[in-house]
Enzyme design. Structure first.
Site, PDB file in Angstrom:
ATOM      1  N   GLU A 429       0.836  -1.197   0.000  1.00 53.41           N
ATOM      2  CA  GLU A 429       0.000   0.000   0.000  1.00 53.41           C
ATOM      3  C   GLU A 429       0.877   1.255   0.000  1.00 53.41           C
ATOM      4  O   GLU A 429       1.598   1.525   0.949  1.00 53.41           O
ATOM      5  CB  GLU A 429      -0.905   0.008   1.248  1.00 53.41           C
ATOM      6  CG  GLU A 429      -1.703   1.293   1.421  1.00 53.41           C
ATOM      7  CD  GLU A 429      -2.534   1.316   2.720  1.00 53.41           C
ATOM      8  OE1 GLU A 429      -2.517   0.314   3.460  1.00 53.41           O
ATOM      9  OE2 GLU A 429      -3.186   2.349   2.959  1.00 53.41           O
ATOM     10  N   ASP A 502      -1.260  -0.996   5.696  1.00 55.78           N
ATOM     11  CA  ASP A 502      -1.339  -0.520   7.072  1.00 55.78           C
ATOM     12  C   ASP A 502      -2.414  -1.326   7.803  1.00 55.78           C
ATOM     13  O   ASP A 502      -3.367  -1.786   7.184  1.00 55.78           O
ATOM     14  CB  ASP A 502      -1.754   0.966   7.105  1.00 55.78           C
ATOM     15  CG  ASP A 502      -0.679   1.865   6.491  1.00 55.78           C
ATOM     16  OD1 ASP A 502       0.493   1.444   6.459  1.00 55.78           O
ATOM     17  OD2 ASP A 502      -1.031   2.977   6.042  1.00 55.78           O
ATOM     18  N   ASP A 504      -5.006  -0.570   9.343  1.00 57.30           N
ATOM     19  CA  ASP A 504      -6.119   0.321   9.671  1.00 57.30           C
ATOM     20  C   ASP A 504      -7.281   0.070   8.704  1.00 57.30           C
ATOM     21  O   ASP A 504      -7.238  -0.856   7.901  1.00 57.30           O
ATOM     22  CB  ASP A 504      -5.668   1.790   9.624  1.00 57.30           C
ATOM     23  CG  ASP A 504      -5.176   2.185   8.225  1.00 57.30           C
ATOM     24  OD1 ASP A 504      -5.356   1.400   7.275  1.00 57.30           O
ATOM     25  OD2 ASP A 504      -4.604   3.282   8.088  1.00 57.30           O
ATOM     26  N   ASP A 506      -8.476   1.670   6.077  1.00 57.14           N
ATOM     27  CA  ASP A 506      -8.133   1.755   4.659  1.00 57.14           C
ATOM     28  C   ASP A 506      -7.360   0.519   4.203  1.00 57.14           C
ATOM     29  O   ASP A 506      -7.610  -0.028   3.137  1.00 57.14           O
ATOM     30  CB  ASP A 506      -7.266   2.993   4.388  1.00 57.14           C
ATOM     31  CG  ASP A 506      -8.130   4.200   4.036  1.00 57.14           C
ATOM     32  OD1 ASP A 506      -9.371   4.026   3.985  1.00 57.14           O
ATOM     33  OD2 ASP A 506      -7.564   5.289   3.828  1.00 57.14           O
TER      34      ASP A 506
END
Ligand code: TSJ
Length: 647
Positions: A429, A502, A504, A506
């Protein structure tokens, strides 16, 4: 005197029973597969299967599950109630054997079709053994009975009559033992899907699910069972046909089949069951189904001269077909195979299903000419695509130069080794984390492909659109094994495809978008275990020593964190990582990329029904569903249904 002897034996029996349950507590994995979230939910299935059996035998048409705030859960039905009378051999109430003895469940179950609880189920005693407490209320023969257990199956309150009633049914409440399980949090989605699957198979029974933690409520009730199963699974696809439904008997085997073709789907999806037990690995009934469908379509093509000189294979004919096959087989003929007993072995099922579906589907095609022509046209498209792909591959093989000319994206930082299966492709990412990964990688075996922004949602898009998308065109090219029906696992250029985002929301979304792509276009890559998600640590615990040496430990969850704090000792500091970007290349290598010290999660498809619907939830318009899913699953500690097992 006789009474005294009985009492002595009774006590000895009790000890014997407790030894059985103790064995379950020592090796829970042997009985429920694992002690993670999947094992935890197994406790619920063991209980609810009994209510399902009772409903299947024709007693009670309402089954409910309630998740309580204190971590306990209740399963309730309106069946006959577990028998409470004294059993002659053991001098004990039958109900005590149900909860005390391994495999006691089926003993006094006389239903002609033995189902889930009687077949695979290890029984309610296993749930009892792995619970802090378990409470049972039975309404039966005008009385309300109560018994309560604690500490993994010890009787807390002996069986007693606590009132009178004119109802009948069984209610069991239990709380899983937190010292046994790595998580004791029941998941709404997991129970929802399991209950819905049961409701599809057991039509005309009401199933209720209630979550007192979040006040969610759901009822499942299907008049049409399998038709609604297909409708749900295909909800995000573009249908080419109506849902086709057949049922009937071949001698004493009861067969029910629902099927539907959809456009732009390269996969065939079959959900098969024997006596309501999912047969994940197929078996004789699936073999029969495939034979029968292939024969019906090929014969229709021949009779109507629709494909001169073309010999369609089963795979061409079933591309884009979703089917549910449910058989009820008398117990004496029921055979399962394989290590997990999830493959039907009953030999008779092959010819029974093959003849059944051949006859019914042939008739359907003849009666519905227009739909039939649409189906045949799709089959011929699949056939042509398959042949073209094979031809292209043969040409590429015979022409080495052409092979070298495959243009690899300039975004890709390749691995040097040509020992493909040892190579790893990191899909990362963001360009920035991509840059760090590039510096931290093992250049011999690790390749880096950074992704910019969110990838395209590939659920229900056309192939043209997919190929126009630079990101996915690059991924297809880089993996080097084609896509869709022409995807060939033997050609992959990487042994591990590792998604690195990550930790998280997203990141979770990007993972799902990529997994959706692999699921739709390279499903074998997942089923053969080549797809992974990298799990970066959530914390670094460190302390600078006097000589400027840094002592550090990484933590992936709160348990790790406590351990790390202890190991580093007083004066520790904590970094909480919010993203890959907060690590330098040395840290990223050590924690997330180096096989010697990283944590990888292998992606598995445990339950295609779950995945199909999950994709719908995650890609769909209903954002509240998506938010809930992310909340329940984005924590790496909890991710074990869609994504499974740490490696
Ligand atoms: F798992 C379990 F045993 F704890 C359990 C069993 C849990 C729940 C929620 C329900 C049940 C259950 C068992 N519901 N209904 C029954 N039925 C019987 O055990 C039963 C009743 C009568 C007869 C009979 O032949 O008269 C036979 C059976 C198996």
């Amino acid at each position: 005197m006789a009474e005294n002897i009985d009492k002595i034996n009774y006590a000895a029996d009790d000890i014997e029973l407790l030894r059985g349950l103790e064995a379950v507590r020592k090796r829970p994995g042997m009985y429920i597969g694992s002690t993670n979230s999947s094992g935890l939910h197994h406790l619920v299935w063991e209980i609810v299967d009994n209510s399902i059996d009772e409903a299947m035998s024709g007693f009670g048409n309402k089954i409910s599950i309630t998740i309580h705030k204190d971590g306990s859960i209740t399963v309730s039905d309106e069946g006959r109630g577990i028998p409470t009378g004294i059993q002659s051999q053991t001098h004990k109430p039958a109900i005590e054997l149900v909860f005390g003895e391994l495999h006691a469940g089926g003993k006094f179950n006389n239903s002609s079709y033995k189902s889930a609880a009687g077949l695979h189920g290890v029984g309610a005693s296993v749930t009892n053994a792995l619970s802090s407490w378990l409470d049972v209320i039975v309404h039966r023969e005008g009385k309300i009975f109560h018994i309560r257990y604690k500490d993994g199956g010890k009787i807390d309150i002996p069986l007693e009559v606590i009132g009178t009633t004119n109802k009948h049914g069984t209610t069991v409440t239990f709380k899983p033992d937190p010292t046994i399980f790595s998580t004791v949090e029941f998941k709404w989605d997991t129970i929802y899907n399991h209950l819905q699957e049961s409701a599809f198979l057991l039509r005309k029974v009401h199933f209720y699910l209630k979550d007192e933690r979040s006040n969610l409520n759901q009822e499942f009730y299907y008049e049409d069972g399998l038709k609604e199963y297909i409708l749900t699974v295909n909800q995000n696809k573009r249908p080419l046909t109506d849902i086709i439904y057949f049922n009937g008997n071949v001698s004493d085997i009861e067969i029910e089949i629902a099927m539907q073709y959809c456009y732009s789907d390269y996969n065939e999806t079959i959900f098969s069951y024997a006596n309501n037990v999912r047969t994940r690995d197929g078996g004789t009934h699936e073999t029969g189904f495939k034979l029968g469908v292939t024969r019906a379509v090929n014969e229709f093509i021949d009779n109507n001269k629709l494909a001169k000189g073309k010999k369609l294979e089963g795979g061409d004919i079933r591309e884009g077909l979703t089917s549910v096959i449910s058989l009820k087989i008398p117990e004496k003929k029921l055979e399962f195979e394989g290590q997990t007993k999830s493959k039907l072995g009953t030999p008779e099922a092959t010819s029974a299903v093959s003849n059944f579906i051949y006859e019914k589907f042939s008739y359907y095609l003849t009666e519905n000419k227009e739909i039939a022509l649409n189906i045949i046209s799709k089959c011929i498209d699949s056939y042509n695509t398959r042949l073209a792909a094979r031809k292209a591959k043969e040409e590429a093989r015979s022409n080495k130069k052409a092979k070298q000319e495959i243009i690899l994206s300039d975004k890709l930082t390749p691995a040097q080794s040509k020992d493909y299966l040892k190579n790893e492709l990191f899909i990362v990412e963001g360009d920035s984390a991509g840059g760090t990964a590039k510096k931290g990688r093992d250049r011999i075996h690790q390749a880096i492909l950074p992704l910019r922004g969110k990838p395209l949602n590939t659920d229900s898009i056309t192939v043209e659109k997919l190929l126009q998308n630079e990101e996915f065109a690059t991924i297809i090219n880089t993996i080097g094994a084609g896509f869709g029906q022409s995807f060939d696992i033997d050609d992959i250029k990487y042994g591990k495809i590792i998604i690195m985002t990550d930790a998280d929301t997203d990141g979770a979304h990007i993972q799902t978008l990529l997994l959706t792509f692999f699921y739709n276009y390279m499903r074998n890559l997942i089923t053969t275990g080549h797809v992974y998600v990298a799990a970066p640590p959530l914390y670094r615990v460190y302390k600078e020593e006097k000589n400027h040496k840094v002592n550090e430990k990484y933590a992936w969850n709160d348990q790790d964190l406590e351990k790390a704090k202890k190991a580093i000792g007083p004066g520790y500091k904590i970094n909480r990582y919010k993203g890959l970007g907060e690590m330098n290349e040395v840290q990223l290598k050590k924690t997330t990329m180096d096989p010697a010290s990283r944590l990888l999660i292998q992606v598995r498809i445990d339950d295609p029904l779950f995945v199909e619907k999950q994709v719908g939830i995650l890609m769909g318009k209903d954002t509240s569903n998506r938010r809930r899913w992310v909340e329940e699953n984005v924590d790496f500690n909890k991710v074990d249904t869609f994504i499974n097992e740490v490696k």
